[in-house]
Design a protein around this motif. Structure first.
Motif, PDB file in Angstrom:
ATOM      1  N   ILE A   1       5.503   1.359  -1.791  1.00 31.86           N
ATOM      2  CA  ILE A   1       4.544   2.424  -1.486  1.00 31.86           C
ATOM      3  C   ILE A   1       4.081   3.048  -2.793  1.00 31.86           C
ATOM      4  CG2 ILE A   1       4.055   4.495  -0.137  1.00 31.86           C
ATOM      5  CD1 ILE A   1       6.529   4.083   1.463  1.00 31.86           C
ATOM      6  N   PHE A   2       2.786   3.280  -2.910  1.00 34.21           N
ATOM      7  CA  PHE A   2       2.255   4.023  -4.049  1.00 34.21           C
ATOM      8  C   PHE A   2       1.369   5.143  -3.512  1.00 34.21           C
ATOM      9  CE2 PHE A   2      -1.030   4.709  -7.360  1.00 34.21           C
ATOM     10  CZ  PHE A   2      -0.190   5.181  -8.348  1.00 34.21           C
ATOM     11  N   PHE A   3       1.417   6.266  -4.198  1.00 31.42           N
ATOM     12  CA  PHE A   3       0.657   7.430  -3.749  1.00 31.42           C
ATOM     13  C   PHE A   3      -0.213   7.970  -4.874  1.00 31.42           C
ATOM     14  CE2 PHE A   3       0.139  12.012  -3.567  1.00 31.42           C
ATOM     15  CZ  PHE A   3      -0.475  12.146  -2.334  1.00 31.42           C
TER      16      PHE A   3
ATOM     17  N   LYS B   1      -2.385  -0.352  -7.833  1.00 35.06           N
ATOM     18  CA  LYS B   1      -2.065   1.062  -8.103  1.00 35.06           C
ATOM     19  C   LYS B   1      -3.156   1.676  -8.970  1.00 35.06           C
ATOM     20  CE  LYS B   1       3.014   0.827  -8.511  1.00 35.06           C
ATOM     21  NZ  LYS B   1       4.099   1.116  -9.480  1.00 35.06           N
TER      22      LYS B   1
ATOM     23  N   THR C   1       0.030  13.936 -12.492  1.00 34.63           N
ATOM     24  CA  THR C   1       1.032  13.155 -11.752  1.00 34.63           C
ATOM     25  C   THR C   1       2.162  12.565 -12.574  1.00 34.63           C
ATOM     26  OG1 THR C   1      -0.305  11.177 -12.073  1.00 34.63           O
ATOM     27  CG2 THR C   1      -0.647  12.400 -10.021  1.00 34.63           C
ATOM     28  N   GLN C   2       1.990  12.486 -13.890  1.00 31.94           N
ATOM     29  CA  GLN C   2       2.987  11.731 -14.657  1.00 31.94           C
ATOM     30  C   GLN C   2       4.108  12.636 -15.152  1.00 31.94           C
ATOM     31  OE1 GLN C   2       2.456   8.086 -14.748  1.00 31.94           O
ATOM     32  NE2 GLN C   2       1.463   9.184 -13.089  1.00 31.94           N
ATOM     33  N   PHE C   3       5.336  12.140 -15.062  1.00 38.39           N
ATOM     34  CA  PHE C   3       6.498  12.921 -15.488  1.00 38.39           C
ATOM     35  C   PHE C   3       7.542  11.971 -16.047  1.00 38.39           C
ATOM     36  CE2 PHE C   3       7.048  11.773 -11.036  1.00 38.39           C
ATOM     37  CZ  PHE C   3       8.306  11.188 -11.040  1.00 38.39           C
TER      38      PHE C   3
ATOM     39  N   PHE D   1      10.786   8.031  -6.072  1.00 38.54           N
ATOM     40  CA  PHE D   1       9.715   8.945  -6.476  1.00 38.54           C
ATOM     41  C   PHE D   1       8.953   8.401  -7.671  1.00 38.54           C
ATOM     42  CE2 PHE D   1      11.065  12.352  -3.754  1.00 38.54           C
ATOM     43  CZ  PHE D   1       9.912  13.088  -3.605  1.00 38.54           C
ATOM     44  N   ARG D   2       9.696   7.812  -8.598  1.00 40.71           N
ATOM     45  CA  ARG D   2       9.054   7.254  -9.774  1.00 40.71           C
ATOM     46  C   ARG D   2       8.131   6.108  -9.366  1.00 40.71           C
ATOM     47  NH1 ARG D   2      12.635   6.947 -15.128  1.00 40.71           N
ATOM     48  NH2 ARG D   2      13.630   5.148 -14.179  1.00 40.71           N
ATOM     49  N   GLU D   3       8.643   5.218  -8.538  1.00 39.97           N
ATOM     50  CA  GLU D   3       7.825   4.074  -8.118  1.00 39.97           C
ATOM     51  C   GLU D   3       6.600   4.531  -7.320  1.00 39.97           C
ATOM     52  OE1 GLU D   3      10.686   1.691  -6.070  1.00 39.97           O
ATOM     53  OE2 GLU D   3      11.704   1.150  -7.931  1.00 39.97           O
ATOM     54  N   LEU D   4       6.777   5.602  -6.575  1.00 38.15           N
ATOM     55  CA  LEU D   4       5.695   6.111  -5.725  1.00 38.15           C
ATOM     56  C   LEU D   4       4.527   6.666  -6.525  1.00 38.15           C
ATOM     57  CD1 LEU D   4       4.883   6.877  -2.758  1.00 38.15           C
ATOM     58  CD2 LEU D   4       5.988   9.084  -3.177  1.00 38.15           C
ATOM     59  N   THR D   5       4.829   7.212  -7.707  1.00 42.84           N
ATOM     60  CA  THR D   5       3.811   8.019  -8.392  1.00 42.84           C
ATOM     61  C   THR D   5       3.413   7.544  -9.777  1.00 42.84           C
ATOM     62  OG1 THR D   5       5.547   9.421  -9.297  1.00 42.84           O
ATOM     63  CG2 THR D   5       4.539  10.151  -7.245  1.00 42.84           C
ATOM     64  N   GLN D   6       4.221   6.706 -10.410  1.00 38.11           N
ATOM     65  CA  GLN D   6       3.948   6.424 -11.816  1.00 38.11           C
ATOM     66  C   GLN D   6       3.044   5.210 -11.972  1.00 38.11           C
ATOM     67  OE1 GLN D   6       5.299   8.912 -14.212  1.00 38.11           O
ATOM     68  NE2 GLN D   6       5.019   9.587 -12.110  1.00 38.11           N
ATOM     69  N   PHE D   7       2.110   5.305 -12.897  1.00 40.51           N
ATOM     70  CA  PHE D   7       1.169   4.213 -13.139  1.00 40.51           C
ATOM     71  C   PHE D   7       0.809   4.196 -14.612  1.00 40.51           C
ATOM     72  CE2 PHE D   7      -1.233   8.020 -12.040  1.00 40.51           C
ATOM     73  CZ  PHE D   7      -2.136   8.103 -13.091  1.00 40.51           C
TER      74      PHE D   7
END
Lengths: 309, 309
Positions: free
Chosen positions: A220-222, A261, A302-304, B298-304
């Motif tokens: 899953i990607f958001f 993504k 979004t990046q952390f 969470f990382r996989e969900l949001t990081q690009f």
């Protein structure tokens, strides 16, 4: 250079929002998709239909963006599809005031010969039989076929056709309520899984101001929507998203999940501009620097860094 | 070791969801906050009140998590605050069936001496006068004071007190509808800006299943909620979020915006567990490996990765 084939309506829209109203302006899925995809400097062609009342200036504007409009049929004596709607104060819901299908009612799409081997096919929201008609004319299987649709085609009269086209595509883009309606599942995770079983290997669920989710098997990607001070007119945001998604994938010629993504981020980024003005106005006047600056905002949003142990 | 002072209600909750119902179980803001914060192995103390009907086992359970409950007043002959509610099918809205303030009606908080110099103070949802009463007892200005509140305190009878406590805190956590109500702005970007003018330098807007936004001047950070297959009981998710946020900041002793981003991710991560079972059950039985695995999600969900030029 990779080629993107776009099918979708071309319309006159008359829009009312809390901020104002328009006379008949350029609308429909295809112009939004094509304008958005044109940001990637790809070859694209629109298959659509208009009436004799359609201003050729609109087609010229698209052509200047390097969008091939030679497969836009102009029906002599016909009238262009017309839609009129009024948004509620929260801009999240709207009432349709008028729909006149006109030339769209009898539309038989004709894919131009030089796009029968398109790399990517973007089937914008339309009668699923028209979308199927486009797929059947292709001589080469595209690398990726993407379908956008809406709840209107989930009524009993069209559902069989819709399920047939869904079974033939690689990616479906659909909004959250529609995903729930189509799947009968409230949880979007379960809804996406159910829709994957209908055919598409990738399911994109659009949540408007709440962002978009990309599902593929267990992955899953958001991507969030960019928080905006003002949303002026949401019309076309979903089509602009689809255009950004398909345009980026055409440009990069890479249909891996990792690249999808990025496509989702580019799609969200472009959609964030669309809503800033009425109709296609903002997308007609968008420059590369603005796009790049806002991509940087997406990154900051979004990046952390998190240490895992 | 840094110290976290927590003030908030302790309650009996009776909850109905589409998946079942409970008798009176442990509830209230303080247990959720404290259980969530306890994942960071910090020193924490709860200031709250219960009646003589409150099972000491609940306090023992908290103590075993290294949560100091010596400042939880037990009122002889008093009855514990009781709340009962029924969630609708979408779990996004609920009806309150019964509220009995009981001992909470006359609560005078007493901050224990060894927490009057707490590093971080988490003011859970309560009457703003009680929250103010806690601030006034502190002998050292905390590094960070965080306020959580809800729409109930925005009614005319309490709004003056609420605005007073808001003017004294560094961070406010509030949900989207409440942010709109408090600010009179529909756009969350404008709402956050208006609330910053009321005092807090940081505004966290919680959007439930749609994630959370952190605002500070021109900076915005967004964390999604983890897409879940099932949400069983949303009770306490916002408090669990506040506990994760304040607990992580206490542990790391770093209140920079960059570190607050990480705190928001940890907060969202912990809240994703809370909703998986009734009440505090999931948070009572949560292990480090589960937390770490989900952080990875969470990382996989949001990081690009996006190339900017």
């Amino acid at each position: 250079m990779s080629k993107l084939l776009i099918v979708g309506s071309i319309a006159f829209d008359a829009i009312e929002t809390p901020f104002g109203k328009t006379d008949k302006i350029l609308g429909g899925a295809a112009p939004y998709i094509a304008l958005s995809a044109s940001n990637f400097n790809i070859s694209s062609s629109i298959v659509s239909v208009v009436g004799e009342d359609f201003p050729l200036d609109y087609l010229s504007m698209l052509q200047e963006k390097n969008i091939d409009t030679s497969a836009v049929e102009i029906v002599k004596g016909g009238k262009t599809f017309f839609w009129s709607g009024r948004y509620h104060n929260d801009l999240n819901s709207r009432d349709t005031l008028d729909t006149q299908l006109n030339v769209l009612a009898d539309f038989n799409p004709v894919v131009p010969d030089n796009y029968k081997d398109a790399d990517i096919v973007m089937l914008g929201n339309l009668n699923p039989l028209v979308q199927l008609g486009v797929i059947e004319q292709l001589t080469t299987k595209p690398k990726l076929t993407i379908l956008d649709t809406m709840n209107f085609w989930m009524e009993d009269a069209f559902l069989g056709d819709l399920l047939k086209v869904i079974s033939k595509v690689d990616v479906i883009t659909i909004n959250d309520e529609e995903a729930r309606q189509l799947s009968g599942e409230y949880s979007l995770v379960k809804a996406a899984r159910a829709i994957e079983k209908m055919g598409p290997k990738y399911v994109v669920i659009k949540k408007g101001e709440h962002g978009a989710l990309l599902f593929h098997k267990e992955q899953i990607f958001f991507a969030p929507a960019l928080p905006l001070e003002e949303v002026f007119d949401p019309t076309g945001a979903g089509d602009t998203f689809a255009g950004g998604f398909s345009g980026y994938l055409t440009k990069t010629d890479d249909i891996s999940f990792e690249n999808m993504k990025k496509a989702i981020i580019h799609a969200s980024n472009l959609a964030s501009f669309c809503v800033e003005k009425f109709g296609t106005e903002r997308m007609e006047n968008l420059n590369r620097d603005e796009v790049q600056r806002r991509l940087q905002q997406f990154r900051e949003l979004t990046q952390f860094e998190i240490e895992l142990s």
